[in-house]
Structures are given as structure tokens and as C-alpha cells.
Design an enzyme around this catalytic site. Structure first.
Site, PDB file in Angstrom:
ATOM      1  N   GLU A   1      43.213  33.256  29.516  1.00 45.37           N
ATOM      2  CA  GLU A   1      44.080  32.683  30.548  1.00 45.37           C
ATOM      3  C   GLU A   1      43.394  32.626  31.910  1.00 45.37           C
ATOM      4  O   GLU A   1      43.736  31.788  32.742  1.00 45.37           O
ATOM      5  CB  GLU A   1      45.384  33.482  30.639  1.00 45.37           C
ATOM      6  CG  GLU A   1      46.287  33.326  29.428  1.00 45.37           C
ATOM      7  CD  GLU A   1      46.680  31.866  29.180  1.00 45.37           C
ATOM      8  OE1 GLU A   1      46.978  31.159  30.157  1.00 45.37           O
ATOM      9  OE2 GLU A   1      46.674  31.443  28.011  1.00 45.37           O
ATOM     10  N   GLY A   2      42.442  33.507  32.150  1.00 44.12           N
ATOM     11  CA  GLY A   2      41.705  33.442  33.405  1.00 44.12           C
ATOM     12  C   GLY A   2      40.912  32.160  33.529  1.00 44.12           C
ATOM     13  O   GLY A   2      40.924  31.495  34.577  1.00 44.12           O
ATOM     14  N   HIS A   3      40.226  31.769  32.457  1.00 38.24           N
ATOM     15  CA  HIS A   3      39.485  30.502  32.467  1.00 38.24           C
ATOM     16  C   HIS A   3      40.434  29.320  32.672  1.00 38.24           C
ATOM     17  O   HIS A   3      40.146  28.388  33.443  1.00 38.24           O
ATOM     18  CB  HIS A   3      38.749  30.302  31.138  1.00 38.24           C
ATOM     19  CG  HIS A   3      37.660  31.282  30.874  1.00 38.24           C
ATOM     20  ND1 HIS A   3      37.746  32.221  29.877  1.00 38.24           N
ATOM     21  CD2 HIS A   3      36.449  31.469  31.459  1.00 38.24           C
ATOM     22  CE1 HIS A   3      36.639  32.940  29.857  1.00 38.24           C
ATOM     23  NE2 HIS A   3      35.836  32.507  30.805  1.00 38.24           N
TER      24      HIS A   3
ATOM     25  N   LYS B   1      36.795  34.989  41.219  1.00 33.43           N
ATOM     26  CA  LYS B   1      36.380  36.128  42.037  1.00 33.43           C
ATOM     27  C   LYS B   1      36.088  37.372  41.204  1.00 33.43           C
ATOM     28  O   LYS B   1      35.524  38.335  41.722  1.00 33.43           O
ATOM     29  CB  LYS B   1      37.456  36.453  43.076  1.00 33.43           C
ATOM     30  CG  LYS B   1      37.489  35.501  44.254  1.00 33.43           C
ATOM     31  CD  LYS B   1      38.438  36.010  45.322  1.00 33.43           C
ATOM     32  CE  LYS B   1      38.463  35.075  46.526  1.00 33.43           C
ATOM     33  NZ  LYS B   1      39.377  35.590  47.588  1.00 33.43           N
ATOM     34  N   LYS B   2      36.468  37.376  39.943  1.00 32.35           N
ATOM     35  CA  LYS B   2      36.159  38.543  39.114  1.00 32.35           C
ATOM     36  C   LYS B   2      34.656  38.806  39.113  1.00 32.35           C
ATOM     37  O   LYS B   2      34.219  39.949  39.217  1.00 32.35           O
ATOM     38  CB  LYS B   2      36.651  38.352  37.690  1.00 32.35           C
ATOM     39  CG  LYS B   2      36.255  39.495  36.767  1.00 32.35           C
ATOM     40  CD  LYS B   2      36.664  39.225  35.349  1.00 32.35           C
ATOM     41  CE  LYS B   2      36.008  40.240  34.422  1.00 32.35           C
ATOM     42  NZ  LYS B   2      34.542  40.066  34.329  1.00 32.35           N
TER      43      LYS B   2
ATOM     44  N   VAL C   1      42.293  36.927  37.688  1.00 32.20           N
ATOM     45  CA  VAL C   1      43.510  36.903  36.870  1.00 32.20           C
ATOM     46  C   VAL C   1      43.570  38.209  36.091  1.00 32.20           C
ATOM     47  O   VAL C   1      42.591  38.619  35.463  1.00 32.20           O
ATOM     48  CB  VAL C   1      43.516  35.694  35.919  1.00 32.20           C
ATOM     49  CG1 VAL C   1      44.786  35.672  35.074  1.00 32.20           C
ATOM     50  CG2 VAL C   1      43.385  34.396  36.719  1.00 32.20           C
TER      51      VAL C   1
ATOM     52  N   SER D   1      36.388  38.132  28.595  1.00 34.49           N
ATOM     53  CA  SER D   1      36.092  37.894  27.185  1.00 34.49           C
ATOM     54  C   SER D   1      35.674  39.176  26.479  1.00 34.49           C
ATOM     55  O   SER D   1      35.836  39.299  25.258  1.00 34.49           O
ATOM     56  CB  SER D   1      34.979  36.846  27.058  1.00 34.49           C
ATOM     57  OG  SER D   1      35.375  35.615  27.624  1.00 34.49           O
TER      58      SER D   1
END
Length: 280
Positions: A31-33, A146-147, A174, A184
Site C-alpha cells: 500500500e505504500g507504493h 520519505k521512508k 505509510v 517489502s
């Protein structure tokens, strides 16, 4: 949604487009991607994403062969959300048809600290493939999360110094409901490790609050946070407080002038290395 595998097909389909928004990934999407792609759609059209597991950014003892290749599943996720116009999914021969002897080397004070210290050559590999992908796609904007904070800063600096006609847009990290940054690599965590993993973000939050409350002994703050992680079974690479704009250690003047800071951490839980950060 179109899927292309060659640079020629990519360029043929995108010819004449001047508002392309680009999201580079290595696949195994979560979901972050997908959030990056949604943000990209707000800043350009069409949205192009790449899926390419880049060997150059993996060290000799890292998980290149283990990294999940889930192209069909990734395509289905993007097709469901309908934010992406085209997926560029080249193989290694397409991206590196000959030995990549020309590479982008970030400056030592940005590329050899933090992640660069523990993953030698990582940012050289990242910058090289990002430059190649930007050359292929020719986007107006590109979105990064930003991760991977240091990666974001290095890519942004590279584009600025090479005067590339692309704006780098950052998306907030996220997170799962318990604060763990989506990654991942989270799939490698055992049930017990997954329950422990949110401690990394929680400790960064405590570090942030202590700085906001006026504590200024950077070394002591970092050492205490690292020790607390180690006490719960983490193998800590670093917990570090840095200035946002150049990732240098803050001094007294930076605190006095309220320079924006960021707390960054990398540590291994079981067999899984996790990174996170929190802006201050």
C-alpha cells in the site's frame, strides 16, 4: 494499463507527453507504493511506474536473489487502483546491455554515512539506476517515499546538481496501524518479530519528543535509544539525529535556530533489517 519491457517501446508510447509523473519501484508492491502512485497522479499525467530489481544496489551478502519477484501480482494491484497508465518492467539485459562502467558516485558526506556506511556502494547503485530510468522515462515529476529518507535526499541532490528537468516529490511514510513503516521486507518477520517491530518507530517518537522538550546531548540520546533497542533483541546499526537538509549532525547553533532535524534508525530483528525515520 499498458505493460512494456523495452526502452524503445516505452519511448514510443510516451512520445509527445510532457507531464509524465514517474514512480520507480523494485516491485513486490504494498500500500505504500500504491500511495506514491496516487500522489503522482495528482501531479502529472500519465503516471508511469517501473518495476526493476536493481542488482547494482545490493551488496554481496544482501538479498538480491531472495528479493521477491511478483510482477503479475503487482500488475493486478496497479490495475485495480487505476492510477497508473504504464508499467515499465525491463529485464537486466535491457537496463544493462553492457557492463555499467559509468556510475554516479554521491559525495562522501552524503553517500557514505548512515545507510552508506553499512551498505557500501548502495547509493552508487541507486543513483545510477535512477539516472538511467529518468533518462528513459523523461518525467516532469518523480515521487519517492520519505521512508527511504537518505535515498530521497541523495536523489534530490543528484537531480539538482545535474540540472535534470524533473521535480522530486516526497510522500510521507505509510504505516501500519501500530506504526510500523510498510516495507517489502516486513514479510520476512515472524509473528513474534512482527509484534516487536513497531518499537523502532516508537523509540524514534520518544527521541523526537525529548528533543522538542529541550534535550541537546545528541550522543547521549542516540546511545540510549540504541541500547533500548538492543535490550529487546535488536542488532542496531545506528540511531542518529541529523539535520534534514544535509544529514549532518546538529550542533548547538542548529538547536538555537530551530533547524529542521530528522531522527533515523536502522536495526535488524531476527534476519530482517528494518529502517525508519521521523522528522523533528
Amino acid at each position: 494499463m499498458k505493460v512494456v519491457h523495452t526502452i524503445q517501446d516505452l519511448r514510443d508510447h510516451l512520445r509527445g507527453q510532457n507531464r509524465i509523473a514517474f514512480v520507480p519501484t523494485m516491485g513486490n508492491l504494498h500500500e505504500g507504493h500504491l500511495a506514491l502512485m496516487k500522489l503522482a497522479r495528482q501531479h502529472g499525467d500519465p503516471v508511469v511506474t517501473s518495476i526493476f530489481v536493481n542488482r547494482l544496489q545490493f551488496g554481496p551478502n544482501e538479498d538480491f536473489d531472495r528479493y521477491p519477484r511478483t510482477l503479475q501480482n503487482d500488475i493486478e494491484k496497479m490495475d485495480r487502483d487505476r492510477d497508473v497508465y504504464m508499467v515499465f518492467a525491463p529485464d537486466e539485459r535491457e537496463m544493462y546491455p553492457e557492463p555499467q562502467n559509468y556510475r554516479v558516485l554521491p559525495p562522501d558526506d552524503l553517500g557514505d554515512v548512515l545507510e552508506g556506511e553499512f551498505r557500501p556502494g548502495f547509493f552508487q547503485g541507486v543513483c545510477t539506476v535512477v539516472l538511467k530510468l529518468l533518462s528513459c522515462v523523461q518525467p516532469r515529476v518523480a515521487v519517492f517515499g520519505k521512508k527511504d529518507y537518505q535515498q530521497l535526499m541523495i536523489v534530490r541532490a543528484m537531480c539538482r546538481q545535474f540540472q535534470l528537468p524533473v521535480e522530486i516529490i516526497a510522500h510521507e511514510t505509510v504505516r501500519a496501524s501500530d506504526g510500523l513503516a510498510l516495507s517489502s521486507r516486513n514479510r520476512y518477520l515472524s509473528v513474534e518479530e512482527r509484534a516487536e517491530a513497531p518499537r523502532l518507530y516508537a523509540l524514534l517518537g520518544e527521541l523526537r519528543q525529548r528533543v522538542l522538550d529541550g534535550e541537546r546531548d545528541v550522543a547521549a540520546l542516540e546511545a540510549e535509544a540504541a541500547a533500548r533497542l538492543a535490550a529487546h533483541g535488536w542488532r542496531v546499526d545506528y540511531v542518529s539525529l541529523r539535520r534534514q537538509h544535509d544529514l549532518k549532525t546538529p550542533g548547538a547553533a542548529d538547536f538555537e535556530t530551530r533547524q529542521p532535524l530528522v531522527a533515523l534508525a536502522a536495526a535488524t530483528l531476527g534476519a530482517t533489517r528494518l529502517i525508519d525515520n521521523l522528522e523533528i
